[in-house]
Design a protein around this motif. Structure first.
Motif, mmCIF file in Angstrom:
data_model
loop_
_atom_site.group_PDB
_atom_site.id
_atom_site.type_symbol
_atom_site.label_atom_id
_atom_site.label_comp_id
_atom_site.label_asym_id
_atom_site.label_seq_id
_atom_site.Cartn_x
_atom_site.Cartn_y
_atom_site.Cartn_z
ATOM 1 N N VAL A 3 0.829 -1.201 0.000
ATOM 2 C CA VAL A 3 0.000 0.000 0.000
ATOM 3 C C VAL A 3 0.869 1.259 0.000
ATOM 4 O O VAL A 3 0.634 2.217 -0.750
ATOM 5 C CB VAL A 3 -0.948 -0.004 1.215
ATOM 6 N N ILE A 4 1.897 1.267 0.838
ATOM 7 C CA ILE A 4 2.778 2.437 0.924
ATOM 8 C C ILE A 4 3.533 2.640 -0.383
ATOM 9 O O ILE A 4 3.637 3.766 -0.896
ATOM 10 C CB ILE A 4 3.759 2.271 2.105
ATOM 11 N N GLN A 5 4.067 1.561 -0.943
ATOM 12 C CA GLN A 5 4.833 1.660 -2.191
ATOM 13 C C GLN A 5 3.950 2.184 -3.326
ATOM 14 O O GLN A 5 4.349 3.093 -4.067
ATOM 15 C CB GLN A 5 5.397 0.283 -2.550
ATOM 16 N N ASP A 6 2.757 1.618 -3.462
ATOM 17 C CA ASP A 6 1.862 2.054 -4.532
ATOM 18 C C ASP A 6 1.484 3.520 -4.383
ATOM 19 O O ASP A 6 1.419 4.274 -5.363
ATOM 20 C CB ASP A 6 0.600 1.187 -4.543
ATOM 21 N N SER A 7 1.215 3.948 -3.156
ATOM 22 C CA SER A 7 0.826 5.339 -2.925
ATOM 23 C C SER A 7 1.981 6.286 -3.238
ATOM 24 O O SER A 7 1.779 7.356 -3.825
ATOM 25 C CB SER A 7 0.379 5.520 -1.475
ATOM 26 N N ALA A 8 3.207 5.892 -2.863
ATOM 27 C CA ALA A 8 4.372 6.729 -3.148
ATOM 28 C C ALA A 8 4.636 6.808 -4.651
ATOM 29 O O ALA A 8 5.012 7.870 -5.172
ATOM 30 C CB ALA A 8 5.595 6.185 -2.421
ATOM 31 N N GLU A 9 4.465 5.720 -5.356
ATOM 32 C CA GLU A 9 4.648 5.727 -6.801
ATOM 33 C C GLU A 9 3.658 6.675 -7.469
ATOM 34 O O GLU A 9 4.014 7.465 -8.356
ATOM 35 C CB GLU A 9 4.474 4.313 -7.366
ATOM 36 N N GLU A 10 2.418 6.608 -7.048
ATOM 37 C CA GLU A 10 1.397 7.480 -7.641
ATOM 38 C C GLU A 10 1.674 8.940 -7.319
ATOM 39 O O GLU A 10 1.495 9.825 -8.166
ATOM 40 C CB GLU A 10 0.018 7.079 -7.135
ATOM 41 N N ALA A 11 2.137 9.211 -6.094
ATOM 42 C CA ALA A 11 2.456 10.592 -5.721
ATOM 43 C C ALA A 11 3.606 11.122 -6.562
ATOM 44 O O ALA A 11 3.577 12.277 -7.021
ATOM 45 C CB ALA A 11 2.813 10.655 -4.242
ATOM 46 N N ALA A 12 4.646 10.308 -6.775
ATOM 47 C CA ALA A 12 5.775 10.742 -7.596
ATOM 48 C C ALA A 12 5.330 11.049 -9.020
ATOM 49 O O ALA A 12 5.728 12.065 -9.609
ATOM 50 C CB ALA A 12 6.859 9.664 -7.597
ATOM 51 N N GLU A 13 4.490 10.201 -9.571
ATOM 52 C CA GLU A 13 4.004 10.422 -10.926
ATOM 53 C C GLU A 13 3.170 11.693 -11.012
ATOM 54 O O GLU A 13 3.293 12.474 -11.973
ATOM 55 C CB GLU A 13 3.174 9.219 -11.371
ATOM 56 N N THR A 14 2.321 11.929 -10.002
ATOM 57 C CA THR A 14 1.467 13.119 -10.002
ATOM 58 C C THR A 14 2.295 14.392 -9.877
ATOM 59 O O THR A 14 2.082 15.372 -10.607
ATOM 60 C CB THR A 14 0.465 13.034 -8.848
ATOM 61 N N ALA A 15 3.252 14.400 -8.931
ATOM 62 C CA ALA A 15 4.094 15.583 -8.739
ATOM 63 C C ALA A 15 4.946 15.848 -9.973
ATOM 64 O O ALA A 15 5.113 16.992 -10.407
ATOM 65 C CB ALA A 15 4.980 15.403 -7.518
ATOM 66 N N HIS A 16 5.493 14.793 -10.557
ATOM 67 C CA HIS A 16 6.322 14.940 -11.748
ATOM 68 C C HIS A 16 5.503 15.523 -12.900
ATOM 69 O O HIS A 16 5.975 16.406 -13.634
ATOM 70 C CB HIS A 16 6.892 13.571 -12.140
ATOM 71 N N SER A 17 4.276 15.054 -13.050
ATOM 72 C CA SER A 17 3.421 15.561 -14.115
ATOM 73 C C SER A 17 3.108 17.036 -13.910
ATOM 74 O O SER A 17 3.110 17.829 -14.870
ATOM 75 C CB SER A 17 2.125 14.749 -14.164
ATOM 76 N N ALA A 18 2.836 17.421 -12.665
ATOM 77 C CA ALA A 18 2.545 18.830 -12.383
ATOM 78 C C ALA A 18 3.741 19.709 -12.708
ATOM 79 O O ALA A 18 3.586 20.788 -13.297
ATOM 80 C CB ALA A 18 2.155 18.995 -10.914
ATOM 81 N N TRP A 19 4.929 19.285 -12.351
ATOM 82 C CA TRP A 19 6.132 20.068 -12.657
ATOM 83 C C TRP A 19 6.415 20.081 -14.154
ATOM 84 O O TRP A 19 6.874 21.086 -14.687
ATOM 85 C CB TRP A 19 7.328 19.485 -11.898
ATOM 86 N N ARG A 20 6.165 18.964 -14.807
ATOM 87 C CA ARG A 20 6.459 18.877 -16.236
ATOM 88 C C ARG A 20 5.589 19.840 -17.037
ATOM 89 O O ARG A 20 6.001 20.312 -18.108
ATOM 90 C CB ARG A 20 6.254 17.439 -16.710
ATOM 91 N N HIS A 21 4.415 20.149 -16.549
ATOM 92 C CA HIS A 21 3.511 21.058 -17.255
ATOM 93 C C HIS A 21 3.660 22.506 -16.787
ATOM 94 O O HIS A 21 2.879 23.379 -17.180
ATOM 95 C CB HIS A 21 2.058 20.609 -17.074
#
Length: 615
Positions: free
Chosen positions: A389-407
């Motif tokens: 659960v922790i790993q999946d949540s951290a992966e999704e958070a990294a992807e979301t933050a990265h996408s926000a910065w990329r845009h």
């Protein structure tokens, strides 16, 4: 007193501008970075040196396009080749500054243009390819109180030369801008002339190589263009196309330029007015740019806040996901549920719910006393499920933050070369470590709570691990996230686990233990997420964009304007204090007046008048 106040205000503004950092790619950042460099150059190369030494020679910077004849004008004024002419000049990066020998002290130090090295005229060799500097040339032909600086071409193919030319023009008391009849409408020179208008620089233009007979028409057109550009006060000197004499313009052609420069340097009133025009305009320009820099600093801070908020939101969502998963029963499915059923017995499950929990409680008590082998498997299943659960949540958070910065342009530039779209490579190991540590926390809670109940503790002293496993089930077992048959099973699990714990510790203690276990789990998972999110925020911390807004710059610019409000040209530049002349004599000075005295243009008129009278 006013002088000291203005010096202090300018030094304060310089400190604020020098401290300004514009690391993030905001909409205003590219122009603001260029403005920051201009402001510092203007302060260091011109404003502060001129204010500290108002009696220093007038610096005339001769600028213009490639092939306009700048060096020829300088050489013609001095009467010798002091600045090599031609497209491929060996000292392009070492522009020539010509001064009277008595004025060498003003230019041999770093009083003006401190970033440039100095070299005497004899040291010409080895200058090519070296870093930029000034080649000082002393000449008796230059009046005391005047210096001529032959700048690189403003449209040079070398960017470094263009930058140097702009820097030198920014250090000028007077711009002598040389252009030709064929190129006076080119775009690049007019960009610098527009900059001169913004700065209020005292400007004179030499319109060179004008075809005989076209002087008036071409000159009038240039003056109209200057008026349209806000430079109606600029002096225009038209130089006709003439044959050079030993590489120099004839005295009659160079004379108007020599007269203007000599008067500017040696006439106290003209000198004071020219210095006041350029200096006051430069202060206004610097103050205006400082306010623009303040706005850019605010945008930097806003971008920092925006990027941090995107990261915080992504990892806050991850924390909420973990919180829900560890409290709504989601973890009690799959392997965890199977191991729990091993403890309570699958075949008797629903029947036990109807008959009460007594027999199952006995079964679980037997389990926690170590009589069943399933406890390690249950604890391990809980660890695996929680880690996932922790790993999946951290992966999704990294992807979301990265996408926000990329845009976001400010964030996109920070992502270059960084692998931030996925969780850290070592997160899985760190997560497993924290989960084991939390399970240790749970066992510690059980052991501590049991210490106050000596009888029960003695009876179950060998079942602390089992009670800890049951407490983990109690922490996770709620029906909020489950559907179908799982609801009844997990609901029963929660009820059974709670009853067993209440039988050992009491209902109030169980609530406290459950809350404390949840709190410690949240603290450990949040610590993991904080460490993950810091991969993003460390990039922002390194930029320092959040350390300062534009308020300091606005205040510093306001102090400069306040100190300027009481100055006048006469008090600032000592109109009337300088002698009306000085040693040195530019070639061609007075040539126009001499030619007028020799010529007798009125003779034909006198003859015609006498003939009419005689008739």
């Amino acid at each position: 007193m006013e002088h000291d106040e203005l010096v202090s205000a300018l030094l304060g503004l310089r400190e604020r501008v020098a401290d300004l950092r514009l690391p993030l790619e905001t909409a205003t950042a590219p122009n603001a970075r260029a403005d920051r460099t201009r402001v510092l150059d203007q302060l260091d190369d011109y404003l502060l040196p001129r204010l500290r030494d108002p009696g220093a020679p007038v610096l005339v910077v001769v600028g213009g396009s490639t092939g306009a004849g700048k060096s020829t004008v300088v050489n013609s004024l001095v009467g010798a080749e002091v600045s090599p002419s031609g497209v491929l000049r060996p000292t392009t990066r070492w522009p020539v500054l010509v001064h009277h020998p008595l004025d060498v002290r003003w230019f041999s130090s770093d009083r003006v243009l401190p970033s440039l090295s100095r070299a005497e005229s004899a040291g010409e060799q080895g200058l090519t390819g070296a870093r930029p500097g000034l080649r000082l040339v002393a000449s008796e032909a230059v009046p005391v109180g005047l210096a001529l600086l032959d700048a690189p071409d403003v449209d040079s193919v070398e960017e470094g030369n263009r930058v140097l030319a702009a820097q030198l023009l920014g250090a000028a008391d007077v711009w002598l801008f040389v252009t030709t009849a064929a190129r006076y409408a080119d775009a690049v020179p007019w960009e610098l002339l527009a900059d001169a208008a913004r700065r209020g620089t005292h400007l004179a233009l030499v319109l060179d190589r004008v075809d005989p007979g076209a002087e008036t028409a071409v000159g009038d057109h240039l003056r109209q263009m200057l008026e349209d550009a806000g430079l109606s006060s600029a002096t225009v000197i038209v130089v006709p196309e003439v044959e050079l004499q030993d590489g120099l313009l004839p005295e009659a052609a160079i004379g108007p330029i020599a007269d203007v420069l000599t008067r500017t340097a040696t006439d106290p009133a003209v000198r004071a007015a020219a210095l006041a025009e350029t200096w006051d305009g430069a202060v206004s320009d610097v103050s205006r740019r400082a306010l623009d820099l303040a706005t850019a600093a605010d945008e930097q801070r806003a971008a920092d806040v925006r990027l941090r908020a995107a990261v915080a939101a992504a990892y806050a969502t991850a924390s909420d996901r973990i919180g829900h998963a560890t409290s709504d029963g989601s973890l009690l499915r799959g392997e965890v549920l199977a191991r729990w059923q091993d403890v309570v017995g699958t075949s008797e499950w629903f029947r036990s719910l109807e008959q009460g929990v007594s027999r199952l409680r006995d079964r679980v008590i037997g389990f926690v006393r170590g009589r069943r082998p399933a406890e390690p498997a249950l604890v391990e299943a809980v660890a695996h499920g929680l880690s996932a659960v922790i790993q999946d949540s951290a992966e999704e958070a990294a992807e979301t933050a990265h996408s926000a910065w990329r845009h976001d342009p400010a964030g996109l530039a920070l992502l270059d070369g960084l692998a931030l779209s996925r969780a850290s490579a070592d997160l899985r190991a760190r997560t497993a470590e924290q989960v084991r540590a939390w399970q240790g926390d749970v066992l510690g809670l059980v052991e501590t709570e049991g210490a106050d109940r000596r009888t029960t503790a003695r009876a179950l002293s060998y079942g602390v691990n089992g009670l800890g496993a049951v407490l983990m089930v109690a922490v996770f077992a709620s029906t909020g996230g489950l559907t179908g048959a799982e609801v009844g099973i997990v609901g029963g699990s929660a009820l059974l686990a709670q009853r067993v714990l209440e039988a050992v510790f009491g209902d109030e203690a169980v609530r406290r233990l459950t809350q404390e276990a949840q709190s410690r789990l949240a603290a450990r998972t949040d610590a993991l997420l904080d460490e993950e999110s810091s991969r993003f925020t460390r990039q922002l911390d390194a930029t320092g964009a959040a350390s300062r807004d534009g308020d300091d710059l606005r205040a510093a610019a306001g102090r400069v304007q306040s100190a300027m409000s009481t100055r006048t040209a006469a008090t600032a530049w000592g109109a009337g204090e300088l002698p009306a002349g000085g040693a040195g004599h530019l070639r061609g000075t007075g040539a126009v007046a001499r030619s007028t005295e020799v010529a007798e243009p009125e003779q034909p008129e006198r003859t015609r008048w006498w003939s009419r009278w005689w008739r």
